[in-house]
Design a protein around this motif. Structure first.
Motif, PDB file in Angstrom:
ATOM      1  N   LEU A 311      31.008  33.025  35.285  1.00  0.00           N
ATOM      2  CA  LEU A 311      31.186  33.622  36.607  1.00  0.00           C
ATOM      3  C   LEU A 311      32.283  32.800  37.274  1.00  0.00           C
ATOM      4  N   ASP A 312      33.469  33.368  37.379  1.00  0.00           N
ATOM      5  CA  ASP A 312      34.653  32.603  37.755  1.00  0.00           C
ATOM      6  C   ASP A 312      35.253  33.101  39.063  1.00  0.00           C
ATOM      7  N   THR A 313      35.857  32.167  39.778  1.00  0.00           N
ATOM      8  CA  THR A 313      36.637  32.502  40.961  1.00  0.00           C
ATOM      9  C   THR A 313      38.046  31.960  40.779  1.00  0.00           C
ATOM     10  N   TRP A 314      39.023  32.814  40.977  1.00  0.00           N
ATOM     11  CA  TRP A 314      40.416  32.444  40.810  1.00  0.00           C
ATOM     12  C   TRP A 314      40.971  31.842  42.093  1.00  0.00           C
ATOM     13  N   PRO A 315      42.109  31.124  41.978  1.00  0.00           N
ATOM     14  CA  PRO A 315      42.714  30.569  43.185  1.00  0.00           C
ATOM     15  C   PRO A 315      43.054  31.617  44.241  1.00  0.00           C
ATOM     16  N   ASP A 316      43.318  32.870  43.825  1.00  0.00           N
ATOM     17  CA  ASP A 316      43.649  33.906  44.808  1.00  0.00           C
ATOM     18  C   ASP A 316      42.403  34.627  45.336  1.00  0.00           C
ATOM     19  N   GLY A 317      41.215  34.130  45.006  1.00  0.00           N
ATOM     20  CA  GLY A 317      39.981  34.702  45.526  1.00  0.00           C
ATOM     21  C   GLY A 317      39.352  35.768  44.652  1.00  0.00           C
ATOM     22  N   ARG A 318      40.019  36.173  43.567  1.00  0.00           N
ATOM     23  CA  ARG A 318      39.417  37.175  42.682  1.00  0.00           C
ATOM     24  C   ARG A 318      38.204  36.599  41.964  1.00  0.00           C
ATOM     25  N   LEU A 319      37.268  37.477  41.638  1.00  0.00           N
ATOM     26  CA  LEU A 319      36.059  37.098  40.916  1.00  0.00           C
ATOM     27  C   LEU A 319      36.089  37.735  39.532  1.00  0.00           C
ATOM     28  N   ARG A 320      35.617  37.008  38.533  1.00  0.00           N
ATOM     29  CA  ARG A 320      35.699  37.497  37.167  1.00  0.00           C
ATOM     30  C   ARG A 320      34.400  37.198  36.426  1.00  0.00           C
TER      31      ARG A 320
END
Length: 544
Positions: A311-320
């Motif tokens: 469950l990841d969060t990217w630097p630009d706020g996207r969730l993956r």
């Protein structure tokens, strides 16, 4: 990591422990792969990185010996077949660095690369005589920076030979995982290990060794058949189940840097078969149902299958939401297993590759040469062709011995969602589950020092700092606050145990969390082999 350890097209995780920066791994490698990569921290050191630079941190309750006189490092160098690097040496800056740039402020009095076990014995005599703190380093991936300090850094990187025959392997303690995999794959065999290419094999094995083949082949420590160890008294010991059996027991999961300096390890090998692997993803809106389905799926999977869930969060706020799956068998069987997931992935990419190529994929270095899958440099453990990049982060860990129910899943998803609201600009974070069970759990908790034998999966919570070299500042504080928040939110659902290969300076009852019912026995081993605490660091096992 660890363990656990490389730019992905996702926010990454420490080549396993790391949620790496986006610039670190190959674009083809998902974050789900990378967080499974680092196998674990290396043997750990004496000083506390939170102390002022240059101040040793002796083990509480241990009196510092009276030095025989000023430490003469030039004289030590003349007594060794290996190399001594001091602050005036042009190589010092590179030699003193760990994997995380946040620890670059540590200034060891000297970094020693012993060439043999006898060199190690000579170094330990020097350290005892002059009351020099000793930090043992294999790959330098210690989450807490405890493979460096103010005194002597004893780096085993020069002892890195890899060889195998007849179902057995002998591996130098300083060998990096990429070299272990490549060296043994040439003979069609392997040992179960982590994925981070630059992790040192000794640090990984001594603390356990979770990796992509562990459900089929066991942990790295489960496959350890013997070791050459230099203990605090300077004796060079050949340790196995028949010689120094208590020390051998402690080396299989008791943590690096606690009981001696391991210079060589013997392993049982397994076939390095071709693998099928898959990259799966789902929309974030399905996170709750996917976490529930993934837990059930891996619990019932055959031993040949390993999987993680990110469950990841990217630097630009996207969730993956992603999973990487590895299978020691044909792609058709893997496809059938993927079809059994109760929540079908929105995307599924399946592949087949030889074992070494698969391990490179798992480590985020697909298509790279062996030399490229190192940190750049000319010192032991590095390569002039190295392409790996250093990164700073913080992490915590858990083991889950029962499935997370609806309330726990909701707390988890909410905590990851919240990162987008509180994250520092440029930061990223991840919660990653690694499937356990299978061969890992068929070993009794007391048969080795690795006590975590009933877990369904291990978890890492990782906050990747916004600046690669950051060790302090508002961004780091925000990252650490989120990390504390998600770890706390999951307390009611986790077992209370933690992975010793992911040392956590903020863990209160760390000794019981790492070692559980094996702690008292480990303390007795410490009393027998290091009664004066020569090998000391903030979370070292203390003598009984």
């Amino acid at each position: 990591m660890s363990d656990s350890g490389a730019t992905p097209d996702l926010p990454a995780g420490p080549d396993r422990r790391r949620v790496l920066r986006l610039a670190i791994a190959p674009l083809a490698a998902p974050l789900a792969v990378l967080l499974a990569a680092c196998g674990g921290p290396e043997p750990k050191p004496s000083p506390d990185p939170s102390a002022p630079t240059g101040t040793p941190s002796p083990r509480p309750g241990t009196a510092s010996p009276t030095p025989a006189g000023p430490a003469d490092w030039a004289a030590l160098a003349k007594d060794l077949g290996g190399t001594v690097i001091g602050p005036q040496d042009g190589r010092y800056q590179d030699a003193s660095r760990l994997y995380q740039p946040q620890f670059d402020g540590l200034r060891p009095a000297g970094i020693v690369y012993p060439a043999t076990a006898q060199d190690v014995s000579t170094c330990l005599a020097f350290a005892r005589r002059h009351a020099v703190p000793v930090a043992v380093r294999s790959g330098g991936h210690s989450y807490a920076g405890w493979s460096s300090g103010s005194g002597m850094v004893l780096d085993v990187g020069s002892m890195a030979a890899v060889g195998g025959s007849g179902g057995a392997a002998t591996v130098g303690a300083g060998a990096r995982l990429i070299d272990v995999y490549a060296g043994l794959a040439a003979d069609g065999v392997t040992v179960p290990a982590g994925s981070c290419p630059s992790v040192g094999v000794a640090g990984l094995a001594l603390g356990g060794g979770i990796g992509v083949t562990c459900r089929a082949y066991g942990l790295t420590c489960d496959n350890l058949t013997g070791a050459e160890v230099v203990t605090a008294d300077g004796r060079i010991r050949q340790v196995d189940a028949g010689a120094d059996p208590e020390l051998f027991w402690a080396l299989r999961g008791g943590g690096g840097g606690n009981f001696g300096v391991v210079t060589s390890l013997g392993f049982r090998t397994h076939p390095a078969v071709s693998c099928a692997y898959a990259f799966l993803s789902w929309p974030w809106s399905a996170a709750g149902s996917v976490v529930a389905a993934w837990q059930s799926w891996v619990a019932g999977a055959p031993d040949q299958l390993w999987a993680n869930l990110h469950l990841d969060t990217w630097p630009d706020g996207r969730l993956r939401l992603t999973s990487t799956v590895n299978f020691l068998g044909p792609q058709g069987e893997l496809a059938d297993l993927v079809d059994r997931l109760a929540v079908a992935p929105a995307t599924a990419s399946l592949h087949t590759a030889p074992f070494l190529d698969t391990m490179k994929e798992m480590g985020g270095v697909a298509g790279w040469s062996e030399a490229a899958a190192h940190l750049p440099g000319g010192l032991p453990g590095q390569s002039p062709e190295g392409r790996l990049t250093r990164i700073s982060y913080a992490a915590r860990s858990d083991f889950y011995t029962r499935p997370i129910g609806a309330a726990g899943i909701a707390a988890l998803v909410t905590a990851v969602d919240r990162y987008a609201q509180v994250a520092p600009q440029g930061g990223s974070a991840s919660v990653a589950f690694d499937a356990l069970g299978g061969a890992v759990n068929r070993v009794a908790p007391g048969d080795t020092a690795f006590v975590h034998r009933g877990a369904l999966f291990a978890a890492q919570y990782i906050a990747n700092y916004p600046s690669p070299g950051a060790g302090s500042g508002p961004g780091v504080e925000q990252s650490q606050a989120w990390l504390q928040e998600v770890w706390t939110a999951m307390r009611p659902y986790a077992s209370g145990e933690a992975y010793q290969n992911y040392p956590d300076p903020r863990l209160a009852d760390w000794a019981r969390a790492y070692y559980g019912g094996n702690l008292d026995r480990l303390r007795r081993v410490k009393r027998a082999y290091d009664p004066d605490g020569l090998f000391a660091f903030p979370q070292a096992v203390t003598p009984a």
